[in-house]
Design an enzyme around this catalytic site. Sequence first.
Site, PDB file in Angstrom:
ATOM      1  N   HIS A 366       0.788  -1.232   0.000  1.00 49.18           N
ATOM      2  CA  HIS A 366       0.000   0.000   0.000  1.00 49.18           C
ATOM      3  C   HIS A 366       0.815   1.275   0.000  1.00 49.18           C
ATOM      4  CE1 HIS A 366      -4.105  -1.561   0.399  1.00 49.18           C
ATOM      5  NE2 HIS A 366      -3.530  -2.575   1.030  1.00 49.18           N
ATOM      6  N   LYS A 557      -8.733  14.096   3.506  1.00 43.39           N
ATOM      7  CA  LYS A 557      -7.910  12.891   3.548  1.00 43.39           C
ATOM      8  C   LYS A 557      -7.032  13.022   4.776  1.00 43.39           C
ATOM      9  CE  LYS A 557      -6.376  14.093  -0.636  1.00 43.39           C
ATOM     10  NZ  LYS A 557      -6.516  12.834  -1.340  1.00 43.39           N
ATOM     11  N   ARG A 558      -6.290  11.972   5.167  1.00 45.58           N
ATOM     12  CA  ARG A 558      -5.397  12.112   6.309  1.00 45.58           C
ATOM     13  C   ARG A 558      -4.418  13.258   6.052  1.00 45.58           C
ATOM     14  NH1 ARG A 558      -5.674   7.766  10.173  1.00 45.58           N
ATOM     15  NH2 ARG A 558      -3.989   8.896  11.202  1.00 45.58           N
ATOM     16  N   LYS A 563       0.744  14.304   0.996  1.00 36.92           N
ATOM     17  CA  LYS A 563      -0.528  14.667   0.363  1.00 36.92           C
ATOM     18  C   LYS A 563      -0.600  16.156   0.064  1.00 36.92           C
ATOM     19  CE  LYS A 563      -3.132  10.775   2.399  1.00 36.92           C
ATOM     20  NZ  LYS A 563      -3.859  10.138   1.275  1.00 36.92           N
ATOM     21  N   THR A 665      -8.361   6.643  -2.938  1.00 40.07           N
ATOM     22  CA  THR A 665      -9.723   6.221  -3.250  1.00 40.07           C
ATOM     23  C   THR A 665     -10.658   7.428  -3.135  1.00 40.07           C
ATOM     24  OG1 THR A 665     -10.022   5.540  -0.948  1.00 40.07           O
ATOM     25  CG2 THR A 665      -9.484   3.816  -2.552  1.00 40.07           C
ATOM     26  N   LYS A 669     -14.185   8.619  -5.249  1.00 38.98           N
ATOM     27  CA  LYS A 669     -15.473   8.980  -4.638  1.00 38.98           C
ATOM     28  C   LYS A 669     -15.959  10.325  -5.178  1.00 38.98           C
ATOM     29  CE  LYS A 669     -13.794   6.817  -0.395  1.00 38.98           C
ATOM     30  NZ  LYS A 669     -13.197   7.135   0.926  1.00 38.98           N
TER      31      LYS A 669
HETATM   32  C1  LIG Z   1     -11.951   7.425   1.233  1.00 40.47           C
HETATM   33  C2  LIG Z   1     -11.497   7.889   2.544  1.00 40.47           C
HETATM   34  C3  LIG Z   1     -10.136   8.107   2.789  1.00 40.47           C
HETATM   35  C4  LIG Z   1      -9.083   7.942   1.724  1.00 40.47           C
HETATM   36  O1  LIG Z   1      -8.941   9.198   1.051  1.00 40.47           O
HETATM   37  P1  LIG Z   1      -7.703   9.499   0.105  1.00 40.47           P
HETATM   38  O2  LIG Z   1      -8.024  10.817  -0.513  1.00 40.47           O
HETATM   39  O3  LIG Z   1      -7.658   8.415  -0.910  1.00 40.47           O
HETATM   40  O4  LIG Z   1      -6.492   9.555   0.965  1.00 40.47           O
HETATM   41  C5  LIG Z   1      -9.751   8.540   4.042  1.00 40.47           C
HETATM   42  N1  LIG Z   1     -10.656   8.748   5.021  1.00 40.47           N
HETATM   43  C6  LIG Z   1     -11.967   8.562   4.812  1.00 40.47           C
HETATM   44  C7  LIG Z   1     -12.916   8.827   5.935  1.00 40.47           C
HETATM   45  C8  LIG Z   1     -12.439   8.124   3.581  1.00 40.47           C
HETATM   46  O5  LIG Z   1     -13.758   7.940   3.389  1.00 40.47           O
END
Ligand SMILES: *Cc1c(COP(=O)(O)O)cnc(C)c1O
Length: 829
Positions: A366, A557-558, A563, A665, A669
């Site tokens: 990952h 995101k985190r 990032k 991911t 979304k």
């Molecule tokens: C989808 C999701 C992530 C992953 O987000 P990335 O932009 O791919 O890092 C992290 N936290 C939550 C709550 C999510 O739903």
Amino acid sequence: MSKPLTDQEKRKQISVRGLAGVENVADLKTNFNRHLHFTLVKDRNVATKRDYYFALAHTVRDHLVGRWIRTQQHYYEKDPKRVYYLSLEFYMGRTLQNTMVNLALENACDEAIYQVKTYLQIFQDGGTGTCFLDSMATLGLAAYGYGIRYEFGIFNQKIVNGWQAEEADDWLRYGNPWEKARPEYMRPVHFYGRVEHHPDGVKWVDTQVVLALPYDTPVPGYRNNIVNTMRLWSAKAPCEFHLKDFNVGGYIQAVLDKNLAENISRVLYPNDNFFEGKELRLKQEYFVVAATLQDIIRRFKASKFGSTEVVRMDLTTLPDKVAIQLNDTHPAMAIPELMRILVDDEKLSWDTAWDITVRTCAYTNHTVLPEALERWPIDLFQNLLPRHLEIIYEINRRHLERITALYPGDYDRLRRMSLIEECGQKKINMAHLCIVGSHAVNGVAQIHSDIIKDTVFKDFYEVDPQKFQNKTNGITPRRWLVMCNPGLAEVIAERIGEDYIRDLSQLKNLLKFVDDDALIRDIAKVKQENKLKFAVHLEEQYKVKINPNSMFDVQVKRIHEYKRQLLNCLHIITLYNRIKKEPNKAWTPRTIMIGGKAAPGYHTAKMIIKLITAIGEVVNNDSVVGDRLKVIYLENYRVTLAEKVIPASDLSEQISTAGTEASGTGNMKFMLNGALTIGTMDGANVEMAEEAGEENLFIFGMRVKDVEALDQKGYDAMEYYNRIPELKQVMDQISGGFFSPGEPDLFKDIVKMLMHHDRFKVFADYEDYIKCQEKVSALYKVCITKNMKWFKTYLTLIGGKHSVLHYMHHQVRSFLLCCQSGNLRVSQV
Ligand SMILES: *Cc1c(COP(=O)(O)O)cnc(C)c1O
């Protein structure tokens, strides 16, 4: 042009959320009242919101039970190959709504128990990671998720004076209506002790035992009557725990000490992309592996196939019936543990055991960030799992023997490929263990899978190229479209029917509507409704007012340096300075929202949060700026918040340094919910751009090759600072205390990092990012003055060449690959 719906279309529209049949509604009402009375022991006069929620949850759960039992019976009868997904981090979020969607109960519940609907959002939440299980159940795979039942999941984030504060997430306090404890399947897990070598085999003795108590949660497929199982283990001290040493007063102490053993499943480690070598974490990793493998082997032996004489004797057919997928290296101990069971307990030869192990296990990588790779100190291992250390040494001895035969005299290669790192403190490289002990290794986007072959795992690729594959991540369209954005799901269903919910490739049928003004108007209308709803939510929850006609520019995101939330900050300040300089220009209004949790021990990430909130303080209170620019920190970003904000977003920020985001991911979304993407050629963004055409995304910045070239040349942040006046102004403001009045040094660590040791090269992409954002603003301005190209672009995006099919059924194909030989797909129950 919007014509009235035909009857057939109306039916389709309704069935996206399930049919509210009369019997259904009456049944649900009766059962709801029964649960309120008998399960919750309440009447309507004293029932609380939580009681209503639990009564509804139990009512809906009842609909699962028959299907759950029948599915498991069916698996026993057909005995297909089982897929086991081992992960240290999944737990359910929004089980109730997900169950209602998948069982087509939503409308019936709406009508039956309408007052409960408003309470749902209060009591549910959870983390990521269950997309997978949803997809496997929907595909009809005999799949199981295995993990730990943490008493405390990921912390809740509070923003206090602009800083992150952590609160424990006591999610089990009021009970969990979805789980079923299975004490009859409790398993012992051993730790510590010592190893005895006898002529008739090896014994691991004088161990300390902790019991693993399983809790099962149902995982329903989408309207296919299949219900799979997620089994999470909870640590229990054995009754005789320490009681042998008790004297007067010792008994009380012994009972109190039981807590210590039960700490194993107390709390999820909140690190993101960072390895912290804590013993308790290693205990957690072995705990889930040891309990799960016992369960897998018990199920294999009890199966129709496994209980035949021949199979019972040697377990050599295990790989025909079992696939174990390792989610990252966290459950890597499955490899030595399976070897221990096969060699020490089942008395198989090493070679036979190794063949079984490799053909059973597969590994998903990952990340390529070096600080994230698990490398456990040998002495920790020696103490906690002495027999496993011996086994790892033997795996390594044979592995290096093979490499020596292939590359005689190449000692540097042996050092690079060893499972044991010898420099400084001796450590076990868990990724190396996983690669050697698996028949399949996959990255999670094409670019990431290429990078692991070319860089971190190059040596391993050279000796075993056939092991390496790509399985681009995906998301479940049930949760991330039907559930979170029913308006959009219905608009789509009106045009192309609802089969796309199971098979997203059918979204390509929307492409013929690219020039249909009615569809574009409908999509725009849903987006506007979602934005209004989210604006109301923010106002109610946090007392902040935003302009719903502004562009919702979202990065959630985190929080992590790679990032590059800091690049977003530089853009915000640049926009602010430009507005201040020319206040009368017709600026495209933006509401920039950033959200995410920082690992509690990650100082820079916490400073980034403080910087974002500090910028917000200045920008949001500047009357010259007004509502043309607002900066909102979205507190406590989690799945439930994602489900609200993503359907309301216009712009999705995916701006990691090329080569650092394995897949992402979040990017998918947003795309599925009608936001356009501004992003780098990183992770799955690359494939999104390929599918839809680069002209339909806002792609900017360095490609991987440019990053490599810059590394060769040497990245000098000061060169950009001195050359780009707007960048210099922004940095001077941050370092001069413009955003931290009275405390000019507050952000000095961030400034120093950006200027002198920025591993993620923020300044190198600044200019191109700003230019790209100008294009975004220009397009949005045209859009709000009627030309709807924004939504045409979205249609192209979701209906792209091969469509987002690519991104659904989250990695499930990696299981299909590692399970080729078995009959995985089970006909409908
Ligand atoms: C989808 C999701 C992530 C992953 O987000 P990335 O932009 O791919 O890092 C992290 N936290 C939550 C709550 C999510 O739903």
